[in-house]
Write a protein that holds these residues in place. Sequence first.
Motif, PDB file in Angstrom:
ATOM      1  N   ARG A   1       0.825  -1.217   0.000  1.00 45.72           N
ATOM      2  CA  ARG A   1       0.000   0.000   0.000  1.00 45.72           C
ATOM      3  C   ARG A   1       0.854   1.260   0.000  1.00 45.72           C
ATOM      4  O   ARG A   1       1.994   1.237   0.455  1.00 45.72           O
TER       5      ARG A   1
ATOM      6  N   ARG B   1     -15.327  -3.690   2.270  1.00 48.26           N
ATOM      7  CA  ARG B   1     -14.659  -4.459   3.323  1.00 48.26           C
ATOM      8  C   ARG B   1     -15.588  -5.415   4.057  1.00 48.26           C
ATOM      9  O   ARG B   1     -15.125  -6.334   4.723  1.00 48.26           O
TER      10      ARG B   1
ATOM     11  N   GLU C   1     -11.792 -12.537  -4.656  1.00 47.60           N
ATOM     12  CA  GLU C   1     -11.297 -11.776  -3.512  1.00 47.60           C
ATOM     13  C   GLU C   1     -12.511 -11.163  -2.821  1.00 47.60           C
ATOM     14  O   GLU C   1     -13.037 -10.140  -3.263  1.00 47.60           O
TER      15      GLU C   1
ATOM     16  N   HIS D   1     -14.116  -2.909  -7.316  1.00 47.50           N
ATOM     17  CA  HIS D   1     -13.764  -1.490  -7.432  1.00 47.50           C
ATOM     18  C   HIS D   1     -14.326  -0.882  -8.717  1.00 47.50           C
ATOM     19  O   HIS D   1     -14.727   0.272  -8.749  1.00 47.50           O
TER      20      HIS D   1
END
Length: 606
Positions: free
Chosen positions: A64, A207, A239, A168
């Motif tokens: 990240r 999340r 995922e 996303h």
Amino acid sequence: MRTSIATVSLSGTLTEKLTAAARAGFDGVEIFENDLTGSPLGPEEIRERAADLGLTIDLFQPMRDIEAVPADEFARNLRRAEHKFRLMRRLGTGTVLVCSSVSPYAVDDDALAAEQLHRLAGLAQESGVRVAYEALAWGRHVSTYEHAWRIVEAADHPALGVCLDSFHILARGSDVTGIEAIPGDRIFFLQLADAPQMALDVLQWSRHHRCFPGQGDLDVAGLVRAAVRAGYDGPLSLEVFNDVFRQADAGRTAVDARRSLTLLQESAGLTAPPAPVVPTGFAFVEIATADTARIAPLLTALGFSRTARHSGKPVDLWEQGEARILLNTDTGSHRPDPSLTAVGLESPDPAGAAARAESLLAPVLPRRRAPGDAPLDAVAAPDGTEFFFCVTDGPGDGQRSGDAGRSGWTGDFAPTPHTPAPIGITRVDHVALTQPWHHFDEATLFHRGVLGLRPHASVDLADPYGLLRSRAASNEDGTVRIALGVGASPTEDPARGGRPQHVALLTDDLVTTVRRALAAGSRLLPVPANYYDDLAAHHEFAPGELETYRELGILYDRDEKGEFRHCYTVTTGRVFFELVERGGGYDGYGARNAPVRLAAQHALAE
Ligand SMILES: O=C(O)c1ccc(O)c(O)c1
Ligand SMILES: [Mg+2]
């Protein structure tokens, strides 16, 4: 294409996650850094464990807050990266995921981001690994895949590509056709997740509420098609960050995940499992009870007659019109008594239906057959309900019994003398099955993918002691309808096996049927007077109509297509019955009335 799953999608230790992924048939995994950091196994041991299980480690993630930062900060980031690249070599994985930065130090400067990612990729290349850059939907300056690709293109390094994550991309409502403009070999990784539509902050949504493809509302298959058209040929990797899956049994979640991926591949035209066989009706509903005296009077008062007995098992067939109920006294378990244990679905191709179920990892049940019995193909649904794929012989179909696989199950039953006393029930309208709370999404996908039913929208129903979520699935003409419900009620005794389940029986004339049921001794659920006052405010009725409903305890609903009348029996064990009349094209289940029904059931149980 190869299949993969991120360890974050499963519960347990890293070893448990790897084992679950391998058992469910995945080819590889994405390892989440937390899972590795918290594991007592060293990187080489993890590599070995994965290899022993036949799994490749396709991705290590995430790194990240790397790019578009001041020079001193970037120098620290490179040091961190070098460390991770060494770790990846020990793990034996070739690709690392870098999320677009959320750091307050990051600046809005694509040229700087590209330059720094170029340097990162150079370092990666020296370590024999490559970098997949992913736009987080909440990235500080980079939040779309188009933007991530522009930066990757500008950085122009062979060890740098993009990672596309369906969540996303689709959560932001991005157009996926732009994916086809990315050269396939620059798409280094494809992560797949679905999610229900929610008006929620996108980070929280991602999340906590991702689910496996086919369990939510996003067009994941459309995105996969675009990536394949672009030339992507890497793994299809799930995922899924999900609060429920984090707690559920990993082995079971992995099977659910693998089933979802097969269905996704089918929708995207990448695989062709045995075709779905859509059921055409209910053959029977089976109720288990140690003592038929507990439920026989209720069935009799609803106009059913015991018409036949199984030649080799303690099972009675009760019939009225096309509605068939099997009472099985071989309960063999500690279920509440009586319980709804099995559903027979009328199938145009029972063997085909079983083959599809098997290819989708549904537990195919051993045929508990006596010699000479008709073959029965059956699978267990996620809640344990057994679904039989069968053919019901019509009158005079006995000659078919030589035709293996198509002989009727009723041939195993010997008629018993009886005097029919029907009250107007024509067939089973729907079956309502309550699900364990952590298996709801799995159940929805099962009913769609394995049983070939079309899911309807999910509705939340207010219960005095909780909230009941309900989602129906049906065939096209509505002759098979299954309503899945979930929601724990704190007042309920777990020993009773959870919320009650029910069988809804169809009639063409509910008022007449209810009068006959009452005359025959049926006990119906009392409905509060307030309900009828409320109903009068909502709809106009013919003179006397509302009074009749009030007198008989009938609930009413209307939509643009038609009318619905229904009422309920009291509950015995874990089972109750509903009597329903559908007018016009009414396609629902009286959701508007469910809170009244639930309150009335609680009132009676107190
Ligand atoms: O929520 C996150 O931080 C996160 C991390 C890695 C990913 O691949 C992702 O899609 C989200
Ligand atoms: Mg991702």
